[in-house]
Every structure is written in structure tokens, then in C-alpha cells.
Design a protein around this motif. Structure first.
Motif, short mmCIF file in Angstrom:
data_model
loop_
_atom_site.label_atom_id
_atom_site.label_comp_id
_atom_site.label_asym_id
_atom_site.label_seq_id
_atom_site.Cartn_x
_atom_site.Cartn_y
_atom_site.Cartn_z
N ALA A 142 26.13 48.30 46.45
CA ALA A 142 26.30 47.68 45.26
C ALA A 142 27.01 48.38 44.12
N TYR A 143 27.41 47.59 43.20
CA TYR A 143 28.38 48.28 42.15
C TYR A 143 28.13 47.32 40.97
N ASN A 144 28.06 48.12 39.62
CA ASN A 144 28.09 47.19 38.44
C ASN A 144 29.46 47.44 37.61
N TRP A 145 30.01 46.39 37.23
CA TRP A 145 31.16 46.60 36.43
C TRP A 145 31.15 46.10 35.38
N TYR A 146 30.73 46.78 34.29
CA TYR A 146 30.50 46.25 32.96
C TYR A 146 31.59 45.90 32.21
N GLN A 147 31.67 44.68 31.56
CA GLN A 147 32.71 43.98 31.20
C GLN A 147 32.83 44.01 29.48
N GLY A 148 31.88 44.59 28.96
CA GLY A 148 32.00 44.42 27.26
C GLY A 148 30.96 43.19 27.09
N ASN A 149 30.80 43.06 25.88
CA ASN A 149 30.38 41.83 25.09
C ASN A 149 29.09 41.70 25.70
N PHE A 150 28.28 42.60 26.30
CA PHE A 150 26.91 42.51 27.04
C PHE A 150 26.81 41.89 28.13
N ARG A 151 28.06 41.84 28.87
CA ARG A 151 27.91 41.36 30.23
C ARG A 151 28.45 42.29 31.32
N SER A 152 27.86 42.11 32.40
CA SER A 152 28.11 42.60 33.70
C SER A 152 28.74 41.89 34.81
N LEU A 153 29.32 42.25 35.77
CA LEU A 153 29.66 41.78 37.06
C LEU A 153 28.96 42.72 38.11
N ILE A 154 28.02 42.19 38.95
CA ILE A 154 27.28 43.04 40.06
C ILE A 154 27.92 42.48 41.32
N GLN A 155 28.56 43.46 42.01
CA GLN A 155 28.76 43.19 43.39
C GLN A 155 27.90 43.72 44.38
N VAL A 156 27.37 43.10 45.41
CA VAL A 156 26.70 43.51 46.51
C VAL A 156 27.48 43.35 47.69
N ASN A 157 27.41 44.48 48.44
CA ASN A 157 28.23 44.64 49.69
C ASN A 157 27.01 44.21 50.78
N THR A 158 27.77 43.39 51.59
CA THR A 158 26.99 42.85 52.92
C THR A 158 27.84 43.34 54.06
N ASP A 159 28.34 44.41 54.17
CA ASP A 159 28.90 44.88 55.49
C ASP A 159 27.85 45.25 56.54
N LEU A 160 26.57 45.87 55.86
CA LEU A 160 25.58 46.32 56.61
C LEU A 160 24.43 45.56 56.43
N PRO A 161 23.33 45.20 57.28
CA PRO A 161 22.17 44.84 56.86
C PRO A 161 21.51 45.16 55.72
N VAL A 162 20.93 44.40 54.81
CA VAL A 162 20.04 44.88 53.71
C VAL A 162 18.59 44.72 54.15
N THR A 163 17.87 45.95 53.98
CA THR A 163 16.49 45.85 54.15
C THR A 163 15.75 45.21 52.96
N ILE A 164 14.54 44.82 53.14
CA ILE A 164 13.44 44.19 52.20
C ILE A 164 13.55 45.27 50.79
N ASP A 165 13.31 46.40 51.10
CA ASP A 165 13.09 47.26 49.94
C ASP A 165 14.53 47.42 49.01
N ARG A 166 15.45 46.97 49.44
CA ARG A 166 16.90 47.25 48.74
C ARG A 166 16.89 46.09 47.70
#
Length: 435
Positions: free
Chosen positions: A220-244
Motif C-alpha cells: 500500500a502507499y500514501n500519496w500526500y496531495q497537500g491541502n490536508f488530502r491524501s490518495l491511498i493505494q492498496v495493492n491487490t496483487d497478492l491475497p490480503v490477510t485479515i490482520d492487514r
């Protein structure tokens, strides 16, 4: 040639600025000039290294200037070291927050110089690189250290056979079905935000958007945009377990990267006009604090058994998993987390040329207990980001130590939150956290 002459004149002006203006005001003016040039150098280095500038929301004309005529990395390194010395000298003559600003700029500039020198051809060993880029060096552990931890996990896992295979099989039982991933992640974000806002005052309008992507070396990655906003991307290439779900919601969002960047923008850009915080160089000491606080922030938001209770009562049902398995899964997860430094060992030996790619993957499978497909993805990350890996586990341990040394012998959640937020806005970097 015009640029070299201009830099020489700026340098001469900085050297005499404090004497001409006098006092704290003169030092702040010196640091304002250093900060503006630091931003320009970072933007220029970003033209040579597309991963270097993680976020920028300053004047667009500064970015355009860097694009039109970037200096070569060797010249960037030379100028950055000159500015680092100026900032360090200003810090020595100042007090309080202004002195902290000078030390911050000096360390960021020294790291910028080192990254530029690497792009110009300098070769550093893993520990040397992490020290000059992130102001920290990760500890070394022998294989028997990890073997003992794997043996403890062996006793907790069901079935028979090699521990890596049994652990991978155990994790598969807790994968979030893809059609439920968004609902689970959204619920985790809401709870992380609720818990954060109970202790941290954030500016009105702060928010982030979430995208689900593929084909990236990170989870996953947080791309901070300024003006108190972010874009968060979650990579689904591999399975995501519940703890993640909680891991990523806290780490990328609340009280992790999104909160860190929002507080920096609010307190230093908006309130003080410090332009250096309009840019975030990825390969810099800021990242040790950013990644370390984002990981430790999970424990701040969910102290004690509260995380397990939330996962059991809310996330497991949303994912269609058996809530009765939540406590044991949490215990196994805690044991596996103790193996995280094995990833540093693999990266160190691999990047220092002591082992090849397949040996590094095998090491991650054997001692970090990563499924082979995930270990190969981790090597992709190491190829791209190199010694950056220390920021997650060493950064977390350093942040935890700094925060907990400020608690007055108790475990009051409010006190822990106050110390945590103080760190995020104190301008402390790697070597400062040991104090």
C-alpha cells in the motif's frame, strides 16, 4: 555557469545574513533561504531519480524551474553539503524550535547530498547507506537468533512439516475474499479514524481517497496531495490477510502517514510558512520517523487487546471468517512479527553482494516465513528501495522507545497519544530518537 555564480552569491549572502540581521530573526531568515534552496535541490534531484520526491505541494513554478534546468547530481551534492553546514551553524546559534529546524534541515540536506552522490556513482554498503540516508543503522542478528524465534512459532502452528509451509497454509485460512476487501478495509479506516480523532485535533476538511491497484512492489502507499488530502493505494496483487486491514488503515491513514503529513502542513507550512515541509523526499531521515510512527501508531490506536477484540467482533464477520479464531491468530501474528528483522538481514547480504537473489528469497522464506511468492515480491521492493527497509522495524522500535520514555510509569492512553503527537511535530529524526 550562471547557476554556479548564483549559488556562490547565495552562499555568501547566507554566511553574512545572521550577522547583518542579528538574533533569532536573523537566524530564521538564514534558514528561510536555506529551506528554499533545499526544496529546489530536492526537486532537481527528483528529475534524475523519479522515486526521490514522494510528495510536493509547493509553488508550481519551482517544479517547472527544476524540470527546465536541473543541475547534475554531483553539483547538487556539493551545494547540499554547503547548505547543510550553514543550517548546522544556524542551529548551534539558536534555541528551541528554531534550533530544531536548523538540525532538521542540516540532516535532510546531508541525506540529499548522499543520495545525489549515489546517483553520481558512489557505492555504499547497506549499513553505510542507511546511516547517511536515514540517520540510523539496523542491528545485526545471526541466523540462530531467528531459528529460536521460528522454533517458538513452530509450537503454535497446527499440523506437521516445515514451519514456513505450515505458516503459509495457516495464513491462507485468514485471507479476505476479494469481494469483501473494500467493506473490511472501509470498516478498519472508520475505526482507526474514530480512535485518532478522540485524541488528535485535525484541520477541517482533511480526508483521503482509496484506490485498489495492481503491479506495484509495495502492499500500500500514501500519496500526500497537500491541502490536508491524501490518495491511498492498496495493492491487490497478492491475497490480503485479515490482520492487514488494521495494519494498512492505521499505517497509511490514521494515525499514520496521512496524519503525519497533515500535521506537518498545518503546523509548519500554514502556521509558520516553512517551505521545506511542502516537499517530502522519500530517501531521507523523515522516512524513518514516518514509517516508524505509522507502524507504532497501530499500537497507540489499539492498546492491549483492543485490536484483537475489534478484529474478532467487526472485521472477521465482515470477511466471512470465524471470529473464534481471532485470539489464536493474533498470538501467532505477534510471534511472526518478531521475525521482521530477518528482512533486513536478507536485504543487507543481498545488496552487499554476499548472496544472490535466490538465496535472499530462500532466507526470507526460511526466517521471515514469507510465502515464496511474497518473498519474491519483497525482493522487488528491496531492488527498488534498498536500505529503506530499516525504516519499518527499526523506525518502529526507535519511535516506541522515544514515546515510552516520556510516559510517567503508567499506561494512560491519553498520555501515550500526547507523546506520540509531540514526536510527529518535534522535528526529531533518527539519531534524536535514542535520547
Amino acid at each position: 555557469m550562471r547557476r554556479a555564480i548564483a549559488w556562490a552569491l547565495v552562499g555568501a549572502g547566507l554566511a553574512g545574513a545572521a550577522a547583518c540581521r542579528g538574533g533569532e530573526g536573523g537566524e530564521e531568515a538564514v534558514l528561510d533561504e536555506v529551506a528554499r534552496e533545499y526544496v529546489q535541490l530536492a526537486l532537481e534531484l527528483g528529475e534524475h531519480d523519479p522515486d526521490y520526491v514522494d510528495a510536493y505541494y509547493g509553488p508550481e513554478e519551482w517544479r517547472e524551474q527544476a524540470r527546465r534546468n536541473p543541475s547534475d547530481p554531483a553539483r547538487i551534492a556539493e551545494r547540499a553539503r554547503e547548505l547543510a553546514a550553514t543550517a548546522s551553524g544556524s542551529a548551534a546559534r539558536s534555541r528551541g524550535l528554531l534550533a530544531a529546524r536548523g538540525r532538521f534541515l542540516s540532516k535532510q540536506l546531508a541525506s540529499l547530498a548522499a543520495r545525489a552522490e549515489m546517483l553520481a556513482g558512489a557505492e555504499l554498503r547497506f549499513d553505510e547507506e542507511s546511516q547517511v540516508l536515514y540517520d540510523a543503522t539496523a542491528p545485526h542478528h545471526r541466523a540462530d537468533f531467528y531459528q529460536s524465534l521460528v522454533a517458538r512459532l513452530d509450537a503454535e502452528l497446527p499440523g506437521e512439516g516445515p514451519v514456513p509451509e505450515r505458516y503459509a497454509a495457516y495464513l491462507r485460512r485468514f485471507e479476505i475474499p476479494k469481494d469483501r476487501l473494500r467493506a473490511v478495509f472501509d470498516a478498519a479506516v472508520r475505526e482507526c479514524r474514530r480512535r485518532t480523532l478522540a485524541h488528535v485535533t485535525l484541520p477541517e476538511g482533511e480526508s483521503f481517497d482509496v484506490e485498489y491497484v495492481q503491479g506495484q512492489p509495495w502492499s500500500a502507499y500514501n500519496w500526500y496531495q497537500g491541502n490536508f488530502r491524501s490518495l491511498i493505494q492498496v495493492n491487490t496483487d497478492l491475497p490480503v490477510t485479515i490482520d492487514r486491514a488494521v495494519d494498512l488503515a492505521c499505517h497509511e491513514g490514521y494515525p499514520g502517514h496521512h496524519v503525519y503529513n497533515v500535521l506537518l502542513e498545518q503546523r509548519f507550512v500554514r502556521q509558520r510558512g516553512w517551505v521545506e515541509f511542502q516537499i517530502y523526499p522519500l530517501f531521507s531521515p523523515m522516512s524513518l520517523v514516518a514509517e516508524g510512527s505509522a507502524n507504532y501508531g497501530i499500537e497507540v490506536a489499539f492498546p492491549g487487546e483492543e485490536r484483537t477484540e475489534f478484529e474478532r467482533d467487526v472485521l472477521f464477520p465482515l470477511a466471512g471468517l470465524d471470529p473464534a479464531e481471532a485470539e489464536r491468530f493474533a498470538a501467532v501474528r505477534r510471534l511472526a512479527e518478531a521475525l521482521s528483522y530477518a528482512g533486513n538481514e536478507a536485504a543487507r547480504d543481498y545488496l552487499d553482494g554476499k548472496i544472490g537473489r535466490e538465496e535472499a528469497v530462500d532466507y526470507l522464506v526460511r526466517y521471515a516465513l514469507m510465502p515464496r511468492e511474497r518473498a519474491e515480491k519483497r525482493l522487488d521492493f528491496i531492488d527498488k528501495y534498498r536500505s529503506y527497509v530499516i525504516n519499518y522495524n527499526l523506525g518502529k522500535d526507535l519511535v516506541r522507545g522515544w514515546v515510552e520514555r516520556r510516559l510517567r510509569g503508567g499506561s494512560d492512553p491519553g498520555e501515550r497519544w500526547r507523546a506520540f503527537v509531540e514526536l510527529l511535530t518535534s522535528l526529531r529524526l533518527g539519531s534524536d530518537l535514542a535520547r
